[in-house]
Design a protein around this motif. Sequence first.
Motif: not given
Length: 410
Positions: A136-145
């Motif tokens: 669900s998050n391959i780059n360990s990125g935040p959900t906020s834009r």
Amino acid sequence: MRARSIFALVLAGAALGAGVPARADDSTLSVPEARQIEARFSEALRAIDAGQYRAAIDLLDGILADHPDLVRVRLELARALFLTGEDDLRATFQFERVLAGDLPETVRVNVERFIAAIRQRRVWSLNAAVAIVPDSNINSGPTSREVIIEGLPPLELKESVTEKSAVGVQASLGGTYRFTLSDKIRLQVGGSVFEKAFEDSRFDDTIVQWSAGPRYLFDRGDVGASLVGYYRWYGNDPYTLALGGRLDGNYLLTDRLRLDAAAQLRRLDYVTANENDGTAFDTDATLRFAVTPAVLTFATVLFTATDAELKTQSYESRGVTLGTYVDLPAGISVGLSARYAQTDYHGVNPLFREKRRDEDWQESLLLLHREFKLLGATPTFRYTRIDHTSSIDVYEYPRDLFEIGLTRQF
């Protein structure tokens, strides 16, 4: 190990299970079921005596698939694996689990002799795995834009750094080889390759590792020192080079309790982000306790410290993992684990004007079928949930990771 020593162990194996019941007590099995188990068990023993070890392993695996608590059956499975000369890792694992049973003293001594013999004779090991990995998050990125920085209007984050889901494929291959220097000393060399690939190649990850160094063998464990290194590509571009040294070892403290520990110090060189260059120290220790031959529990503590040129990239991390592994009827094995880690970064982040502290909560479920094999490999399913929180919101993220694949050890 000398041929006559192995021959002595084979002879000892004929009486290995003396005094250990081949089936559970009558309260757990019906009479027809007990008779069926005894018939299959006797057939397996005849196969071992005839040198048909693979046939015996299949029969014994079949019994344990539905009755993982039968100590004598597990004992003979370990012996058959030993006699093939090709499954030393699995044989050791089964022998160590047998020690958690209620064994007569003579049987316990023989089991320890088999474990020591495997440690002496083992020359090589190999493991391979392949899996489909929905993430669900391959780059360990935040959900906020957006990111909020004090005194500035909200800033929009680039698409490449925010949460991105995908389905990928990963594969790994690793192994070791031991050269005999003396009765107690080996020179061990090892290496591994890990590859994870996605349709969007910006997130592909490749790691090549190697190690080489001497190991000293004990009757109940071994310890080694080695030179280690790895090279990592991310997005198909060179990313990191690491070189250093490692100390590690394992020891069977009691019949039920095993200790594994390691420490390593490495120099990290980043190809493009030179401000992250520095040193990294890692150490961990795991205690594994066999509650019964069918139930294992473990606890791991770990510590990591990095000293990067840019102080805000330096950090110390402490963590603990607790878990259990259980063989169930129908050939199913279940593993459950939970991990908590806290990471404190050095220096004040210049954008957010505070020191960063992260917390990581991770829960994992593992399912596998012990009896079913595909080309000799075991089908596995793993689900991992990660909740990463931070004192700086932009570094927070959730992640759901699945691994559906095959694994095999030699």
